[in-house]
Design an enzyme around this catalytic site. Structure first.
Site, PDB file in Angstrom:
ATOM      1  CD  GLU A  86      -1.015  26.592  12.178  1.00  0.00           C
ATOM      2  OE1 GLU A  86      -1.738  27.605  11.304  1.00  0.00           O
ATOM      3  OE2 GLU A  86       0.035  26.149  11.826  1.00  0.00           O
ATOM      4  CD  GLU A 111      -1.410  30.304   6.188  1.00  0.00           C
ATOM      5  OE1 GLU A 111      -0.406  31.185   6.601  1.00  0.00           O
ATOM      6  OE2 GLU A 111      -1.724  29.001   6.832  1.00  0.00           O
ATOM      7  CD  GLU A 151      -4.556  15.399   7.677  1.00  0.00           C
ATOM      8  OE1 GLU A 151      -4.435  16.743   8.131  1.00  0.00           O
ATOM      9  OE2 GLU A 151      -5.412  15.056   6.860  1.00  0.00           O
ATOM     10  CD  GLU A 204      -4.564  29.269   9.390  1.00  0.00           C
ATOM     11  OE1 GLU A 204      -5.747  28.865   9.669  1.00  0.00           O
ATOM     12  OE2 GLU A 204      -3.959  28.292   8.757  1.00  0.00           O
ATOM     13  NE  ARG A 235      -4.099  -1.818   0.311  1.00  0.00           N
ATOM     14  CZ  ARG A 235      -4.009  -2.985  -0.460  1.00  0.00           C
ATOM     15  NH1 ARG A 235      -3.177  -3.304  -1.474  1.00  0.00           N
ATOM     16  NH2 ARG A 235      -5.185  -3.667  -0.462  1.00  0.00           N
ATOM     17  CD  GLU A 236       2.221   2.817  -4.186  1.00  0.00           C
ATOM     18  OE1 GLU A 236       1.051   2.936  -4.637  1.00  0.00           O
ATOM     19  OE2 GLU A 236       3.309   2.208  -4.642  1.00  0.00           O
ATOM     20  CB  ALA A 238      -6.602  23.983  10.461  1.00  0.00           C
ATOM     21  N   PRO A 244      -8.284   7.487   6.142  1.00  0.00           N
ATOM     22  CG  PRO A 244      -9.417   6.139   7.452  1.00  0.00           C
ATOM     23  CD  PRO A 244      -9.716   7.487   6.787  1.00  0.00           C
ATOM     24  N   GLY A 245      -7.646   5.290   4.358  1.00  0.00           N
ATOM     25  CA  GLY A 245      -7.470   4.453   3.472  1.00  0.00           C
ATOM     26  C   GLY A 245      -6.264   5.139   2.622  1.00  0.00           C
ATOM     27  NE  ARG A 276      -7.171  24.844   2.858  1.00  0.00           N
ATOM     28  CZ  ARG A 276      -5.951  24.968   3.681  1.00  0.00           C
ATOM     29  NH1 ARG A 276      -5.054  24.742   3.172  1.00  0.00           N
ATOM     30  NH2 ARG A 276      -6.478  25.302   4.824  1.00  0.00           N
ATOM     31  CG  LEU A 307       0.778  21.036   7.870  1.00  0.00           C
ATOM     32  CD1 LEU A 307       1.903  21.066   6.930  1.00  0.00           C
ATOM     33  CD2 LEU A 307      -0.134  19.967   7.798  1.00  0.00           C
TER      34      LEU A 307
END
Length: 195
Positions: free
Chosen positions: A106, A156, A133, A110, A50-51, A89, A128-129, A77, A91
């Site tokens: 953040e 931003e 994250e 922001e 899986r990747e 939000a 999750p597939g 986005r 990272l």
């Protein structure tokens, strides 16, 4: 029930951590923000490859003002070619920084805001597939201006900020006008916890 596993004692519904035997793992693409990792592992008598996007994790902030309104920002986005309304939000990309400290950073970066009271509202896995994250949404109250303006750049640079009633956000999510997953989950969790 062929092909299924489970306990005979029903308890509270909960995800179950599982560590298969990983036979190989390598970064097959190194990106500007995230990498793509390829793992080979043994599962249920088969060898599987899986990747997935190897993600740093993220935090989001459901900031509530003294009138009970929620802070939302509109930001471009690129993958979806849209300016979405979302929660502030970012990272978890600063080494050693806790989720709470990242959320506080953040909110300041922001929206030029700080808050005196913080609590974890909800944590979830986005896709999750295809990614590892996890996003943790913090609720922030006692909100005030930081007294300085953060220098924003790239997507931003033209963030639009608005304070909105929680019910308006929930209505927008359920009507399909607001599709950002973090906004949807954060708002629905806040609405559910208010009852």
């Amino acid at each position: 029930m062929s092909g299924t596993t489970g306990s005979t004692e029903p308890g509270p519904l909960a995800d179950e951590a599982f560590e298969p035997n990983v036979t190989s793992s390598e970064v097959v693409f190194e990106g500007a923000v995230w990498n793509v990792r390829r793992d080979a592992f043994d599962y249920d008598g088969s060898s599987i490859v899986r990747e997935y996007v190897a993600h740093t994790g993220a935090v989001a902030i459901l900031a509530v003002d003294d009138e009970g309104r929620v802070l939302v920002i509109r930001q471009y986005r690129h993958p979806i070619r849209s300016r979405e309304w979302e929660l502030p939000a970012g990272l978890l990309d600063v080494s050693g920084e806790s989720g709470l400290v990242a959320a506080q950073r953040e909110l300041a970066e922001e929206a030029d805001l700080q808050a005196s009271d913080w609590s974890e509202l909800v944590a979830f896995r986005t896709t999750p597939g295809g990614s590892d994250e996890t996003v943790t949404v913090f609720k922030a109250t006692g909100v005030s201006a930081t007294g300085s303006t953060f220098e924003r750049e790239a997507e931003e640079a033209d963030i639009e900020v608005r304070w909105v009633a929680l019910d308006e956000i929930v209505d927008g999510v359920l009507a399909g006008r607001l599709r950002n997953s973090i906004l949807a989950i954060g708002a629905l969790a806040a609405a559910a916890s208010a009852h």
